[in-house]
Scaffold this motif. Structure first.
Motif, PDB file in Angstrom:
ATOM      1  N   GLN A   4       0.822  -1.218   0.000  1.00  0.00           N
ATOM      2  CA  GLN A   4       0.000   0.000   0.000  1.00  0.00           C
ATOM      3  C   GLN A   4       0.852   1.262   0.000  1.00  0.00           C
ATOM      4  O   GLN A   4       0.410   2.307  -0.483  1.00  0.00           O
ATOM      5  CB  GLN A   4      -0.992  -0.031   1.165  1.00  0.00           C
ATOM      6  CG  GLN A   4      -2.077  -1.090   0.911  1.00  0.00           C
ATOM      7  CD  GLN A   4      -3.130  -1.182   1.999  1.00  0.00           C
ATOM      8  OE1 GLN A   4      -3.105  -0.450   2.987  1.00  0.00           O
ATOM      9  NE2 GLN A   4      -4.069  -2.093   1.810  1.00  0.00           N
ATOM     10  N   THR A   5       2.076   1.185   0.545  1.00  0.00           N
ATOM     11  CA  THR A   5       2.969   2.346   0.488  1.00  0.00           C
ATOM     12  C   THR A   5       3.323   2.658  -0.964  1.00  0.00           C
ATOM     13  O   THR A   5       3.261   3.814  -1.400  1.00  0.00           O
ATOM     14  CB  THR A   5       4.243   2.078   1.311  1.00  0.00           C
ATOM     15  OG1 THR A   5       3.852   1.802   2.649  1.00  0.00           O
ATOM     16  CG2 THR A   5       5.172   3.270   1.283  1.00  0.00           C
ATOM     17  N   PHE A   7       1.647   1.644  -3.625  1.00  0.00           N
ATOM     18  CA  PHE A   7       0.398   1.978  -4.326  1.00  0.00           C
ATOM     19  C   PHE A   7       0.046   3.445  -4.089  1.00  0.00           C
ATOM     20  O   PHE A   7      -0.222   4.210  -5.030  1.00  0.00           O
ATOM     21  CB  PHE A   7      -0.715   1.057  -3.804  1.00  0.00           C
ATOM     22  CG  PHE A   7      -1.904   0.900  -4.713  1.00  0.00           C
ATOM     23  CD1 PHE A   7      -2.796   1.947  -4.901  1.00  0.00           C
ATOM     24  CD2 PHE A   7      -2.156  -0.306  -5.364  1.00  0.00           C
ATOM     25  CE1 PHE A   7      -3.911   1.787  -5.727  1.00  0.00           C
ATOM     26  CE2 PHE A   7      -3.266  -0.472  -6.196  1.00  0.00           C
ATOM     27  CZ  PHE A   7      -4.145   0.584  -6.370  1.00  0.00           C
ATOM     28  N   ALA A   8       0.086   3.864  -2.810  1.00  0.00           N
ATOM     29  CA  ALA A   8      -0.300   5.235  -2.470  1.00  0.00           C
ATOM     30  C   ALA A   8       0.668   6.241  -3.096  1.00  0.00           C
ATOM     31  O   ALA A   8       0.253   7.282  -3.607  1.00  0.00           O
ATOM     32  CB  ALA A   8      -0.342   5.405  -0.947  1.00  0.00           C
ATOM     33  N   LEU A  11      -0.065   6.570  -6.710  1.00  0.00           N
ATOM     34  CA  LEU A  11      -1.341   7.258  -6.956  1.00  0.00           C
ATOM     35  C   LEU A  11      -1.140   8.758  -7.037  1.00  0.00           C
ATOM     36  O   LEU A  11      -1.758   9.442  -7.862  1.00  0.00           O
ATOM     37  CB  LEU A  11      -2.313   6.995  -5.795  1.00  0.00           C
ATOM     38  CG  LEU A  11      -3.107   5.707  -5.770  1.00  0.00           C
ATOM     39  CD1 LEU A  11      -3.958   5.694  -4.511  1.00  0.00           C
ATOM     40  CD2 LEU A  11      -3.996   5.598  -7.003  1.00  0.00           C
TER      41      LEU A  11
ATOM     42  N   GLU B  75      -3.443  -1.383   5.491  1.00  0.00           N
ATOM     43  CA  GLU B  75      -2.353  -2.041   6.204  1.00  0.00           C
ATOM     44  C   GLU B  75      -2.144  -1.426   7.572  1.00  0.00           C
ATOM     45  O   GLU B  75      -1.612  -2.065   8.472  1.00  0.00           O
ATOM     46  CB  GLU B  75      -1.044  -1.908   5.394  1.00  0.00           C
ATOM     47  CG  GLU B  75      -1.002  -2.825   4.190  1.00  0.00           C
ATOM     48  CD  GLU B  75       0.181  -2.545   3.261  1.00  0.00           C
ATOM     49  OE1 GLU B  75       0.987  -1.642   3.560  1.00  0.00           O
ATOM     50  OE2 GLU B  75       0.269  -3.229   2.227  1.00  0.00           O
ATOM     51  N   TRP B 104      -9.397  -0.038   0.858  1.00  0.00           N
ATOM     52  CA  TRP B 104      -8.626   0.825   1.747  1.00  0.00           C
ATOM     53  C   TRP B 104      -8.580   2.215   1.147  1.00  0.00           C
ATOM     54  O   TRP B 104      -8.777   2.393  -0.069  1.00  0.00           O
ATOM     55  CB  TRP B 104      -7.219   0.272   1.999  1.00  0.00           C
ATOM     56  CG  TRP B 104      -6.351   0.129   0.776  1.00  0.00           C
ATOM     57  CD1 TRP B 104      -6.425  -0.866  -0.155  1.00  0.00           C
ATOM     58  CD2 TRP B 104      -5.299   1.011   0.342  1.00  0.00           C
ATOM     59  NE1 TRP B 104      -5.481  -0.665  -1.130  1.00  0.00           N
ATOM     60  CE2 TRP B 104      -4.769   0.474  -0.850  1.00  0.00           C
ATOM     61  CE3 TRP B 104      -4.758   2.188   0.859  1.00  0.00           C
ATOM     62  CZ2 TRP B 104      -3.726   1.077  -1.543  1.00  0.00           C
ATOM     63  CZ3 TRP B 104      -3.715   2.804   0.175  1.00  0.00           C
ATOM     64  CH2 TRP B 104      -3.200   2.248  -1.010  1.00  0.00           C
ATOM     65  N   HIS B 107      -3.523   5.876   4.043  1.00  0.00           N
ATOM     66  CA  HIS B 107      -2.185   5.338   4.269  1.00  0.00           C
ATOM     67  C   HIS B 107      -1.356   6.449   4.907  1.00  0.00           C
ATOM     68  O   HIS B 107      -1.886   7.482   5.274  1.00  0.00           O
ATOM     69  CB  HIS B 107      -1.589   4.813   2.956  1.00  0.00           C
ATOM     70  CG  HIS B 107      -0.452   3.867   3.201  1.00  0.00           C
ATOM     71  ND1 HIS B 107      -0.596   2.737   3.953  1.00  0.00           N
ATOM     72  CD2 HIS B 107       0.849   3.906   2.848  1.00  0.00           C
ATOM     73  CE1 HIS B 107       0.566   2.111   4.032  1.00  0.00           C
ATOM     74  NE2 HIS B 107       1.462   2.796   3.368  1.00  0.00           N
ATOM     75  N   THR B 109       0.421   8.588   3.770  1.00  0.00           N
ATOM     76  CA  THR B 109       0.316   9.857   3.051  1.00  0.00           C
ATOM     77  C   THR B 109      -0.953  10.624   3.419  1.00  0.00           C
ATOM     78  O   THR B 109      -1.029  11.816   3.196  1.00  0.00           O
ATOM     79  CB  THR B 109       0.259   9.597   1.534  1.00  0.00           C
ATOM     80  OG1 THR B 109      -0.590   8.473   1.314  1.00  0.00           O
ATOM     81  CG2 THR B 109       1.625   9.320   0.981  1.00  0.00           C
ATOM     82  N   LEU B 112      -7.015   9.156   0.957  1.00  0.00           N
ATOM     83  CA  LEU B 112      -6.933   9.297  -0.502  1.00  0.00           C
ATOM     84  C   LEU B 112      -8.303   9.385  -1.170  1.00  0.00           C
ATOM     85  O   LEU B 112      -8.399   9.582  -2.381  1.00  0.00           O
ATOM     86  CB  LEU B 112      -6.128   8.126  -1.076  1.00  0.00           C
ATOM     87  CG  LEU B 112      -4.665   8.118  -0.593  1.00  0.00           C
ATOM     88  CD1 LEU B 112      -4.047   6.739  -0.741  1.00  0.00           C
ATOM     89  CD2 LEU B 112      -3.854   9.159  -1.357  1.00  0.00           C
ATOM     90  N   LEU B 116      -9.838   1.755  -2.646  1.00  0.00           N
ATOM     91  CA  LEU B 116      -8.692   1.142  -3.313  1.00  0.00           C
ATOM     92  C   LEU B 116      -8.688  -0.364  -3.079  1.00  0.00           C
ATOM     93  O   LEU B 116      -9.130  -0.846  -2.033  1.00  0.00           O
ATOM     94  CB  LEU B 116      -7.410   1.808  -2.801  1.00  0.00           C
ATOM     95  CG  LEU B 116      -7.388   3.317  -3.081  1.00  0.00           C
ATOM     96  CD1 LEU B 116      -6.315   4.023  -2.261  1.00  0.00           C
ATOM     97  CD2 LEU B 116      -7.195   3.589  -4.575  1.00  0.00           C
TER      98      LEU B 116
END
Lengths: 245, 286
Positions: A4-5, A7-8, A11, B75, B104, B107, B109, B112, B116
């Motif tokens: 997911q790191t 993926f994000a 994105l 996660e 999801w 994250h 970041t 979003l 997802l």
């Protein structure tokens, strides 16, 4: 990087390659299919900013706003899923965005848009009802500013710019500083031009003074202040709520 | 601990994804609309018109609270603050249903704002089940988990989506929200057989059905790529798949979702009436 790191990160970075391990259903690379997610993220967050900062959008134009939103959403993505509270850092971002230096008032317009939205979602409060009271009795009361009431001080004519951008037949804004009272009568917040002494008056009410004491302070700071106009604005705009004590 | 004695249930009838511009119309005459669904994240503010409208609607309609931001497939651990806000909403509103997505969205970041996808493996299964256990424990109610609309596949997935969802429902006791449009979109995008998906789906666990519209695009090889846009009428193939679902599993509360380019209320009511017409003969025959 975990799945997911990666993926994000991809994105939010249109130039990054599609992360490893993603496929189209026929075993080939995901390609354009990954871009669906990229597009969803950018478009939905851009729309949230368009809703949240309508005056900034009018002033810079749709195309410029989209580009600006694209930079902001990557630098300051929402920290939680309540999009209605996202964007508190947008005014500061606008103020520090070099290409917008020629519009020095724009950051304060962003603050005004943000304040209107915060007012819209703020807690409800009982209206400050003075019906049937003698003026002297009203002046002895200690109303509070309602949770939906905000004041904003600017070196620019933000109220005039706001009004002109929403009602083109409004007078053209004249240069000079303006203070704004955001107040919510019922459920619809509105920005009001704060007359001289208004900021002092609002601060005094926040400090739990009576209306009479607050007026005295406003007049001391601004000897030319119009006490009746100040009082009328605060009593009719929905800015006040009774002291619960 | 689950509170199995839910105070209210969604009726076996058509509901509508609520849009504020339709408040007055729905309060004046709901037509075929028997219940409403709200996106939880739009009603977590302190006050103002959104909450006032919701309080008034809740006196007239059973309400389904549909979360779009909990990131159950994430996660990271669930956001405890967000879960507490959802609990506050469910505590005062006492909705007939609470649902979230197999997806999801948050994250390191940030949030979003999209649903997802995740790979279907032992590791993600264990994580999703832990998160659902936590949600059901904090909310004190059984939740429904919605099947996603997906656009790509993960090389590491080692089971089907239906197997993955069935096992989640079995392990956690959660119900499922079957989005029939998502089935059609994912099946087209992934090269699955949509009817076979429905036939394999644990329909007994389904507490609600979603119907919505999608956009049609193509990938770089010219193959169809459907986008779950919620911005158009439900297409004929999805109505047929819905009828097939009802014939196999029996009637379920069915929602019309239309979130972008929202049309006037009569257009939405016509979609709701169409779902209602498919629901009622099934209901009458049982």
């Amino acid at each position: 990087m975990t799945g997911q790191t990666a993926f994000a990160a991809a994105l939010l970075d249109p130039s990054a390659p599609v992360p490893e391990g993603l496929r189209d259903p026929f075993g080939g690379p995901a390609g354009k299919r990954f871009d669906v997610y990229r597009n969803n993220v950018a478009v939905s967050l851009t729309e949230a900013l368009e809703t949240g900062f309508p005056t900034v959008r009018r002033l810079v134009g749709d195309a410029y706003f989209k580009a600006l939103a694209g930079v902001f959403l990557r630098a300051h993505p929402p920290s939680d899923p309540r999009l209605a509270s996202w964007g508190t850092t947008f005014p500061g971002f606008v103020a520090g965005f070099p290409p917008l230096a020629r519009l020095p008032y724009l950051a304060d317009i962003a603050r005004l848009d943000l304040g209107l939205r915060q007012s819209y979602h703020a807690a409800d409060a009982a209206p400050f009802d003075t019906a049937g009271l003698a003026p002297a009795a009203v002046l002895a009361l200690k109303p509070r500013l309602a949770p939906a009431t905000l004041v904003l001080s600017s070196r620019h004519p933000v109220h005039g710019i706001w009004r002109f951008s929403h009602a083109p037949d409004a007078p053209k804004p004249a240069p000079g500083p303006e203070d704004v009272l955001i107040a919510r009568a019922g459920y619809d917040p509105a920005p009001h031009l704060l007359p001289p002494g208004g900021l002092t008056f609002a601060r005094a009410l926040k400090g739990r003074l009576t209306l009479s004491e607050a007026l005295t302070r406003a007049l001391a700071d601004h000897p030319g202040a119009d006490a009746a106009a100040l009082l009328t604005l605060f009593l009719t705009s929905g800015a006040l709520t009774p002291d619960p004590a | 601990m689950l509170d199995t004695a839910a105070p209210r249930r969604l009726p076996l009838a058509a509901g509508l994804g609520y849009k504020p511009q339709h408040f007055a119309g729905l309060m004046a005459d709901p037509g075929p609309v028997r219940w409403l669904e709200i996106h939880a994240e739009n009603y977590l503010g302190a006050g103002g018109r959104p909450l006032a409208q919701l309080r008034a609607l809740a006196e007239r309609f059973p309400i389904s609270v549909h979360g779009v931001g909990l990131s159950i497939g994430g996660e990271r651990p669930l956001d405890a603050d967000h879960l507490a806000r959802l609990r506050h909403l469910c505590d005062w509103l006492q909705p007939a249903s609470f649902s979230e997505h197999l997806a999801w969205s948050t994250h390191d970041t940030g949030f979003l704002n999209d649903l997802l996808p995740l790979p279907y493996t032992d590791a993600t299964l264990a994580r999703v089940c832990t998160h659902i256990d936590r949600v059901q424990e904090v909310l004190g109610r059984r939740m429904l988990l919605e099947n996603p609309a997906t656009y790509l596949a993960f090389a590491e997935s080692d089971r089907t989506e239906v197997e993955f969802l069935s096992e989640i429902a079995r392990r956690t006791g959660c119900g499922l929200l079957l989005d029939v449009n998502n089935v059609f979109v994912s099946a087209t995008n992934q090269g699955w057989d949509a009817r076979a998906y429905i036939d394999a789906f644990p329909l007994d666990a389904v507490g609600e059905i979603h119907l919505g519209g999608h956009d049609e695009d193509r990938d770089e090889h010219g193959r169809p790529l459907l986008i779950d846009s919620h911005g158009r009428p439900v297409v004929g193939a999805v109505w047929a798949l819905y009828a097939h679902t009802l014939a196999r599993g029996g009637p379920r509360p069915t929602l019309i979702e239309w979130d972008t380019d929202v049309p006037p209320l009569p257009t939405l009511m016509a979609e709701a009436a169409r779902a209602g017409a498919l629901l009622s003969p099934v209901e009458a025959a049982r």
